[in-house]
Design a protein around this motif. Structure first.
Motif, PDB file in Angstrom:
ATOM      1  N   ALA A  92      -0.763   3.485   0.036  1.00  0.00           N
ATOM      2  CA  ALA A  92      -1.186   3.092   1.381  1.00  0.00           C
ATOM      3  C   ALA A  92      -2.358   2.121   1.362  1.00  0.00           C
ATOM      4  O   ALA A  92      -2.528   1.328   2.286  1.00  0.00           O
ATOM      5  CB  ALA A  92      -1.553   4.331   2.205  1.00  0.00           C
ATOM      6  N   VAL A  93      -3.177   2.178   0.292  1.00  0.00           N
ATOM      7  CA  VAL A  93      -4.404   1.365   0.280  1.00  0.00           C
ATOM      8  C   VAL A  93      -4.398   0.282  -0.784  1.00  0.00           C
ATOM      9  O   VAL A  93      -5.371  -0.454  -0.916  1.00  0.00           O
ATOM     10  CB  VAL A  93      -5.650   2.276   0.086  1.00  0.00           C
ATOM     11  N   VAL A  94      -3.308   0.159  -1.540  1.00  0.00           N
ATOM     12  CA  VAL A  94      -3.277  -0.783  -2.668  1.00  0.00           C
ATOM     13  C   VAL A  94      -3.533  -2.216  -2.215  1.00  0.00           C
ATOM     14  O   VAL A  94      -4.122  -3.021  -2.955  1.00  0.00           O
ATOM     15  CB  VAL A  94      -1.931  -0.679  -3.427  1.00  0.00           C
ATOM     16  N   ASN A  95      -3.123  -2.579  -1.024  1.00  0.00           N
ATOM     17  CA  ASN A  95      -3.271  -3.948  -0.523  1.00  0.00           C
ATOM     18  C   ASN A  95      -4.571  -4.173   0.251  1.00  0.00           C
ATOM     19  O   ASN A  95      -4.726  -5.188   0.928  1.00  0.00           O
ATOM     20  CB  ASN A  95      -2.092  -4.315   0.389  1.00  0.00           C
ATOM     21  N   SER A  96      -5.523  -3.207   0.146  1.00  0.00           N
ATOM     22  CA  SER A  96      -6.792  -3.295   0.882  1.00  0.00           C
ATOM     23  C   SER A  96      -6.534  -3.650   2.343  1.00  0.00           C
ATOM     24  O   SER A  96      -6.955  -4.694   2.844  1.00  0.00           O
ATOM     25  CB  SER A  96      -7.727  -4.334   0.254  1.00  0.00           C
ATOM     26  N   SER A 114       7.670   5.821 -12.213  1.00  0.00           N
ATOM     27  CA  SER A 114       6.339   6.201 -12.684  1.00  0.00           C
ATOM     28  C   SER A 114       5.308   5.983 -11.584  1.00  0.00           C
ATOM     29  O   SER A 114       5.538   5.252 -10.615  1.00  0.00           O
ATOM     30  CB  SER A 114       5.954   5.391 -13.918  1.00  0.00           C
ATOM     31  N   ALA A 115       4.148   6.608 -11.772  1.00  0.00           N
ATOM     32  CA  ALA A 115       3.086   6.500 -10.773  1.00  0.00           C
ATOM     33  C   ALA A 115       2.672   5.047 -10.568  1.00  0.00           C
ATOM     34  O   ALA A 115       2.593   4.564  -9.437  1.00  0.00           O
ATOM     35  CB  ALA A 115       1.887   7.351 -11.191  1.00  0.00           C
ATOM     36  N   ILE A 116       2.417   4.332 -11.654  1.00  0.00           N
ATOM     37  CA  ILE A 116       1.956   2.952 -11.511  1.00  0.00           C
ATOM     38  C   ILE A 116       3.058   2.062 -10.954  1.00  0.00           C
ATOM     39  O   ILE A 116       2.803   1.185 -10.114  1.00  0.00           O
ATOM     40  CB  ILE A 116       1.403   2.389 -12.850  1.00  0.00           C
ATOM     41  N   ASP A 117       4.303   2.273 -11.372  1.00  0.00           N
ATOM     42  CA  ASP A 117       5.399   1.455 -10.843  1.00  0.00           C
ATOM     43  C   ASP A 117       5.616   1.715  -9.350  1.00  0.00           C
ATOM     44  O   ASP A 117       5.994   0.805  -8.599  1.00  0.00           O
ATOM     45  CB  ASP A 117       6.690   1.723 -11.609  1.00  0.00           C
ATOM     46  N   THR A 118       5.363   2.941  -8.929  1.00  0.00           N
ATOM     47  CA  THR A 118       5.469   3.272  -7.500  1.00  0.00           C
ATOM     48  C   THR A 118       4.448   2.478  -6.691  1.00  0.00           C
ATOM     49  O   THR A 118       4.772   1.887  -5.651  1.00  0.00           O
ATOM     50  CB  THR A 118       5.254   4.783  -7.290  1.00  0.00           C
ATOM     51  N   ILE A 119       3.224   2.457  -7.175  1.00  0.00           N
ATOM     52  CA  ILE A 119       2.169   1.736  -6.459  1.00  0.00           C
ATOM     53  C   ILE A 119       2.465   0.236  -6.453  1.00  0.00           C
ATOM     54  O   ILE A 119       2.301  -0.437  -5.423  1.00  0.00           O
ATOM     55  CB  ILE A 119       0.796   2.027  -7.099  1.00  0.00           C
ATOM     56  N   VAL A 120       2.921  -0.292  -7.584  1.00  0.00           N
ATOM     57  CA  VAL A 120       3.257  -1.716  -7.661  1.00  0.00           C
ATOM     58  C   VAL A 120       4.384  -2.054  -6.689  1.00  0.00           C
ATOM     59  O   VAL A 120       4.357  -3.086  -5.997  1.00  0.00           O
ATOM     60  CB  VAL A 120       3.639  -2.114  -9.098  1.00  0.00           C
ATOM     61  N   TYR A 121       5.380  -1.186  -6.615  1.00  0.00           N
ATOM     62  CA  TYR A 121       6.520  -1.405  -5.726  1.00  0.00           C
ATOM     63  C   TYR A 121       6.057  -1.549  -4.278  1.00  0.00           C
ATOM     64  O   TYR A 121       6.450  -2.479  -3.567  1.00  0.00           O
ATOM     65  CB  TYR A 121       7.500  -0.241  -5.869  1.00  0.00           C
ATOM     66  N   PHE A 122       5.175  -0.637  -3.845  1.00  0.00           N
ATOM     67  CA  PHE A 122       4.682  -0.708  -2.472  1.00  0.00           C
ATOM     68  C   PHE A 122       3.783  -1.925  -2.275  1.00  0.00           C
ATOM     69  O   PHE A 122       3.781  -2.541  -1.207  1.00  0.00           O
ATOM     70  CB  PHE A 122       3.960   0.582  -2.095  1.00  0.00           C
ATOM     71  N   GLY A 123       3.008  -2.272  -3.302  1.00  0.00           N
ATOM     72  CA  GLY A 123       2.195  -3.470  -3.203  1.00  0.00           C
ATOM     73  C   GLY A 123       3.045  -4.717  -3.025  1.00  0.00           C
ATOM     74  O   GLY A 123       2.717  -5.605  -2.223  1.00  0.00           O
ATOM     75  N   ARG A 124       4.151  -4.778  -3.739  1.00  0.00           N
ATOM     76  CA  ARG A 124       5.068  -5.918  -3.629  1.00  0.00           C
ATOM     77  C   ARG A 124       5.682  -5.977  -2.231  1.00  0.00           C
ATOM     78  O   ARG A 124       5.865  -7.060  -1.672  1.00  0.00           O
ATOM     79  CB  ARG A 124       6.163  -5.813  -4.684  1.00  0.00           C
ATOM     80  N   LEU A 125       6.017  -4.807  -1.669  1.00  0.00           N
ATOM     81  CA  LEU A 125       6.562  -4.785  -0.312  1.00  0.00           C
ATOM     82  C   LEU A 125       5.566  -5.364   0.697  1.00  0.00           C
ATOM     83  O   LEU A 125       5.968  -5.890   1.738  1.00  0.00           O
ATOM     84  CB  LEU A 125       6.922  -3.358   0.095  1.00  0.00           C
ATOM     85  N   LYS A 126       4.282  -5.278   0.366  1.00  0.00           N
ATOM     86  CA  LYS A 126       3.246  -5.765   1.264  1.00  0.00           C
ATOM     87  C   LYS A 126       2.806  -7.187   0.926  1.00  0.00           C
ATOM     88  O   LYS A 126       1.785  -7.655   1.426  1.00  0.00           O
ATOM     89  CB  LYS A 126       2.049  -4.809   1.222  1.00  0.00           C
ATOM     90  N   GLY A 127       3.569  -7.850   0.057  1.00  0.00           N
ATOM     91  CA  GLY A 127       3.300  -9.251  -0.225  1.00  0.00           C
ATOM     92  C   GLY A 127       2.381  -9.523  -1.397  1.00  0.00           C
ATOM     93  O   GLY A 127       2.033 -10.683  -1.657  1.00  0.00           O
TER      94      GLY A 127
END
Length: 308
Positions: free
Chosen positions: A148-152, A92-105
């Motif tokens: 790309a920007v979820v982690n500010s 899902s869209a939100i799970d995709t963003i969360v996944y990348f956010g988790r990869l960034k710590g």
């Protein structure tokens, strides 16, 4: 590396066998600025950015990213939008963003909160639980931008970010670049579409065949070209001091003629205007034409490198 520099490349070279993709490239990006990395297809832009991200390693030279060598430890501070877009189709869209956010710590909770806020800002709140294969291309591109920007990020790197975007989404992306810069991020984006760079960049670099051709701001880039004027006068302007070329249109019937004037290097529009005034040359129009970044690109690298 100085404290006000977010990214530095020092004599960076990348070779693949006998082919040199990037040739002794040096430049610095200041903290907080929007920096355009410009060049035609095959100029070496993507290769350079991949070395910054430690996806590939340089053959020679040094790179400093936020004061460190390229590496995985930089992930929490970086955002990256690749030219080749691709996300997990059944996520899902939100799970995709969360996944990348988790990869960034990021924590799952923080990534979800920020992800939902981004989807709302991008007009995708109703699609948060939709899987990627159910979204339109434009919607999927917005989700990819959100990853790309979820982690500010402190350093946001965008590789040909406007490729394939419709005008509405191009405008949204430009707004996000401005927003990132306004909140303190350093933004580096590559493009071969000069109009975006003209609107967004504090400074820019022109790259051709792996070599740096120019680094500076837009006014400095324009200054590389001789001044050009649109003049309406009663007499031919060829041979006047500072005039390198003058082509005129047809006589309008009342003695006035329109001229396209190119000045010699170092000559100024003010100097020519003063000469005309003091020597009684009648003028009805005298306008300086500002060179576009596209004009500068063609002047610096020639027509063999495609740009738009």
């Amino acid at each position: 590396m100085q404290a006000d520099q977010a990214l530095v490349l020092d004599q960076v070279t990348k070779r693949y066998g006998d082919f040199t993709a990037v040739d002794a490239l040096s430049f610095a990006v200041r903290t907080g600025e929007v920096f355009g990395f410009l060049g035609g297809n095959g100029a070496g832009k993507t290769t350079s950015l991949r070395m910054v991200l430690d996806i590939i390693r340089p053959t020679a030279g040094n790179i400093s990213v936020l004061g460190r060598a390229p590496g995985r430890e930089n992930a929490p501070f970086l955002g990256f939008l690749p030219e080749e877009r691709g996300l997990y189709r059944t996520m899902s869209a939100i799970d995709t963003i969360v996944y990348f956010g988790r990869l960034k710590g990021m924590s799952a909770g923080d990534a979800r909160t920020e992800g939902l806020a981004l989807l709302d800002r991008f007009g995708l709140s109703a699609n948060a639980k939709s899987t990627m294969d159910k979204l339109s291309k434009g919607m999927a591109q917005k989700v990819q931008l959100a990853t790309a920007v979820v982690n500010s990020p402190r350093l946001l790197i965008l590789d040909e970010p406007f490729s394939g975007l419709d005008p509405v989404n191009q405008g949204l992306l430009e707004d996000e670049i401005r927003n990132a810069s306004a909140t303190g991020a350093t933004v580096v984006f590559s493009t071969h579409v000069m109009q975006h760079a003209e609107r967004l960049c504090d400074r820019l670099l022109l790259l051709a065949r792996g070599r740096k051709k120019f680094e500076g701001n837009l006014d400095e880039a324009r200054a590389l070209l001789p001044a050009r004027l649109n003049v309406t006068a009663r007499q031919q302007l060829d041979g006047l001091p500072g005039v390198a070329d003058c082509s005129g249109g047809p006589d309008t019937g009342d003695g006035w003629r329109d001229y396209a004037v190119t000045l010699e290097p170092g000559a100024t529009a003010g100097g020519l205007l003063e000469y005309c005034t003091t020597n009684g040359i009648a003028l009805r129009r005298f306008e300086e034409r500002r060179a576009s970044l596209h004009d500068v690109f063609l002047h610096m690298v020639g027509s063999g490198e495609p740009a738009q």
